[in-house]
Design a protein around this motif. Structure first.
Motif, PDB file in Angstrom:
ATOM      1  N   PRO A   1       2.002   3.207  -4.332  1.00 24.15           N
ATOM      2  CA  PRO A   1       1.082   3.490  -5.104  1.00 24.15           C
ATOM      3  C   PRO A   1       0.779   2.936  -6.520  1.00 24.15           C
ATOM      4  O   PRO A   1      -0.054   2.479  -7.124  1.00 24.15           O
ATOM      5  CB  PRO A   1       0.685   5.016  -5.192  1.00 24.15           C
ATOM      6  CG  PRO A   1       1.340   5.561  -4.024  1.00 24.15           C
ATOM      7  CD  PRO A   1       2.768   4.675  -4.062  1.00 24.15           C
ATOM      8  N   GLU A   2       2.209   2.651  -7.198  1.00 22.67           N
ATOM      9  CA  GLU A   2       2.202   2.361  -8.504  1.00 22.67           C
ATOM     10  C   GLU A   2       2.211   0.775  -8.541  1.00 22.67           C
ATOM     11  O   GLU A   2       2.461   0.152  -9.870  1.00 22.67           O
ATOM     12  CB  GLU A   2       3.505   3.007  -9.203  1.00 22.67           C
ATOM     13  CG  GLU A   2       3.473   4.386  -9.649  1.00 22.67           C
ATOM     14  CD  GLU A   2       4.569   5.029 -10.098  1.00 22.67           C
ATOM     15  OE1 GLU A   2       4.517   5.091 -11.304  1.00 22.67           O
ATOM     16  OE2 GLU A   2       5.609   5.031  -9.399  1.00 22.67           O
ATOM     17  N   TYR A   3       1.900   0.104  -7.457  1.00 22.66           N
ATOM     18  CA  TYR A   3       2.154  -1.514  -7.567  1.00 22.66           C
ATOM     19  C   TYR A   3       1.185  -1.979  -8.631  1.00 22.66           C
ATOM     20  O   TYR A   3      -0.158  -1.465  -8.980  1.00 22.66           O
ATOM     21  CB  TYR A   3       1.925  -2.016  -6.241  1.00 22.66           C
ATOM     22  CG  TYR A   3       2.074  -3.401  -5.967  1.00 22.66           C
ATOM     23  CD1 TYR A   3       3.404  -4.001  -5.668  1.00 22.66           C
ATOM     24  CD2 TYR A   3       1.160  -4.461  -6.300  1.00 22.66           C
ATOM     25  CE1 TYR A   3       3.728  -5.168  -5.725  1.00 22.66           C
ATOM     26  CE2 TYR A   3       1.409  -5.963  -6.172  1.00 22.66           C
ATOM     27  CZ  TYR A   3       2.636  -6.118  -5.877  1.00 22.66           C
ATOM     28  OH  TYR A   3       2.759  -7.470  -5.918  1.00 22.66           O
TER      29      TYR A   3
ATOM     30  N   SER B   1      10.965   2.162  -4.331  1.00 26.71           N
ATOM     31  CA  SER B   1      10.914   2.660  -3.115  1.00 26.71           C
ATOM     32  C   SER B   1      12.093   2.868  -2.208  1.00 26.71           C
ATOM     33  O   SER B   1      12.312   4.028  -1.572  1.00 26.71           O
ATOM     34  CB  SER B   1      10.146   1.624  -2.031  1.00 26.71           C
ATOM     35  OG  SER B   1       8.736   1.337  -2.661  1.00 26.71           O
TER      36      SER B   1
ATOM     37  N   SER C   1       1.083  -1.253   0.062  1.00 32.07           N
ATOM     38  CA  SER C   1      -0.036  -0.158   0.064  1.00 32.07           C
ATOM     39  C   SER C   1       0.804   1.222  -0.059  1.00 32.07           C
ATOM     40  O   SER C   1       0.340   2.549  -0.186  1.00 32.07           O
ATOM     41  CB  SER C   1      -0.963   0.028   1.286  1.00 32.07           C
ATOM     42  OG  SER C   1      -0.227   0.038   2.270  1.00 32.07           O
ATOM     43  N   LYS C   2       1.919   1.157   0.190  1.00 34.23           N
ATOM     44  CA  LYS C   2       3.290   2.330   0.385  1.00 34.23           C
ATOM     45  C   LYS C   2       3.658   2.634  -0.864  1.00 34.23           C
ATOM     46  O   LYS C   2       4.516   3.511  -1.031  1.00 34.23           O
ATOM     47  CB  LYS C   2       4.120   2.012   1.473  1.00 34.23           C
ATOM     48  CG  LYS C   2       3.735   1.759   2.856  1.00 34.23           C
ATOM     49  CD  LYS C   2       3.411   3.025   3.391  1.00 34.23           C
ATOM     50  CE  LYS C   2       2.726   2.838   4.919  1.00 34.23           C
ATOM     51  NZ  LYS C   2       3.850   2.864   5.875  1.00 34.23           N
TER      52      LYS C   2
END
Length: 462
Positions: free
Chosen positions: A146-148, A239, A143-144
């Motif tokens: 956003p582009e997952y 990240s 969730s950290k």
């Protein structure tokens, strides 16, 4: 050179003005490598060979996953250590791929040799509050990022509701994945969070950035790695650095057997060792390059036989070229230049090996036609041979080079056989013929002369 990028789903231009850095996901060393691994690695081998032929410096990194549940399970089943299993299959890997004439990577990092780098990588993710410690290990919080899902084009909400997600109450979110697994089973290492071993995805992020920097040119692997492996690599790497990870993502299609995926349960896996013993390296390389790399390719004896027929034509071409000694001239320069240009354009257009092979075999056909019509002069042969050998080298195909001494020895044997036949000493003539057969020498009759070729010994042909 343009390459199809899985991330943008568009062709991207490869920057060849400087050293090109490539990271290819290697094998998990718990079993023999198979024809699917061969295809991916051969495609990247041709890409690299082509760039090097153009004078471009390449840094090519290919990892070994030598710590993994599959390795540990295999070790337990065989009552040995995980290290013994990984060592055995790494040795076998090099036997297989040296046999397939694949150039060695610049470096083959192993996960077990980079535990410190992996721990530092995880520490920074925790520090940034993108990874968290739970009772089972350290997890990456999807969730950290956003582009997952941007590589696989999967939507997070669909993934969350998917039944295939492994349920683990220690995770904050079912999509979160392990970067460090707590364990008391060897192999294990100390970490700031507890004894254990790295998760699968983190090793590639730690090693690719260590060897190639935060943003390198090409990241590749089989299509089966897009999700979750490469998707998770992107999430944790971007990240970690705050920058784009790889510029181009290249994925090679699967090899199927009779339309089915290779799997142990069906028992249809073709190991490299098996196909090499039966077909030899050139036929396997031709098979792996016969379709566009991004599409699946079906393994069949028929397709291998087709490639064998083509390979025999290429062998004939080589020997026609080295035997040519007439003064004839057909001014072949322009056709050779045209086919060389077509070959290069095909590879520059998203490594289209199918079209590159078409140009190569057109060159073979042209040389064989001239030879059959008694029009292949030695100067033309020299021009064709230069381009033929260049294409051969880029494709990683190999006809053992004939030295003048070896050529002379066989010429003398054939002359002696002819002399014995004329003198009706048939037993002596037959002895020479038998020796030539043992050497895989085949005679090709021309008007007024007989030349010879040395054929590759293909077990499956017998």
């Amino acid at each position: 050179m343009k390459l199809q990028d899985t991330l943008s789903n568009a062709e991207q231009e490869l920057d060849t003005s400087k050293k090109v850095k490539i990271y290819l996901c290697g094998v998990t060393v718990y079993d023999e490598s198979h024809i699917g691994h061969a295809r991916t690695i051969i495609v990247f081998d041709v890409l690299r060979r082509y760039l090097e032929d153009k004078g471009i410096e390449i840094e090519f990194i290919q990892n070994f996953t030598d710590v993994d549940d599959k390795i540990i399970n295999r070790a337990q089943a065989e009552n040995t250590s995980a290290e013994a299993i990984s060592t055995k299959y790494i040795e076998n890997y090099f036997k297989d791929f040296d046999g397939l004439n694949v150039k060695h990577a610049t470096n083959y990092p192993k996960a077990t040799e980079h535990i410190e780098d992996i721990i530092k990588f995880i520490e920074k993710l925790i520090e940034k509050e993108i990874a968290y410690v739970s009772k089972n290990g350290v997890y990456f919080a999807v969730s950290k990022f956003p582009e997952y899902g941007k590589l696989s084009k999967k939507k997070i909400d669909e993934l969350e509701s998917g039944a295939r997600i492994e349920v683990d109450e220690a995770k904050n979110n079912p999509l979160d994945f392990a970067v460090w697994k707590f364990s008391d089973v060897e192999p294990l290492w100390d970490s700031p969070w507890g004894k254990g071993r790295p998760g699968w995805h983190i090793e590639c992020s730690a090693m690719s950035t260590k060897y190639l920097g935060e943003n390198f040119d090409i990241h590749g692997g089989g299509r089966d790695l897009i999700f979750p492996h490469h998707e998770n690599e992107i999430a944790q790497s971007e990240s970690f650095t705050g920058n784009q990870f790889a510029k181009i993502w290249m994925h090679v299609g699967m090899v199927t057997i009779d339309g089915e995926k290779m799997s142990k349960s069906i028992g249809n896996i073709k190991s490299i060792k098996h196909v090499l013993e039966n077909w030899g390296p050139n036929i396997i390389r031709l098979f792996c390059l016969s379709g566009h790399y991004s599409k699946p390719i079906d393994y069949s004896e028929e397709l291998l036989k087709e490639n064998l027929t083509k390979w025999r034509q290429a062998e004939t071409c080589y020997y026609e070229l080295i035997h040519a000694n007439s003064e004839n001239s057909e001014k072949v320069g322009s056709i050779v230049e045209k086919l060389g240009s077509e070959f290069d354009k095909a590879l520059e257009d998203d490594v289209n090996t199918h079209l590159a092979l078409s140009a190569f075999f057109q060159l073979v056909k042209e040389a064989n036609r001239l030879a059959a019509e008694e029009k292949l002069g030695k100067e033309d042969a020299k021009i064709i041979k230069t381009e033929f050998l260049r294409m051969l080298k880029i494709l990683g195909l190999n006809i053992p080079e004939m030295t003048e001494g070896m050529k002379q020895e066989i010429d003398t044997m054939i002359e002696n056989r002819e002399k014995f036949r004329q003198e009706k000493q048939f037993q002596e003539a037959d002895q020479i013929r038998d020796k030539l057969n043992e050497m895989n020498i085949e005679l090709i009759d021309h008007k007024g002369k007989t030349i010879w070729m040395k054929k590759e010994n293909i077990k499956a042909e017998k």
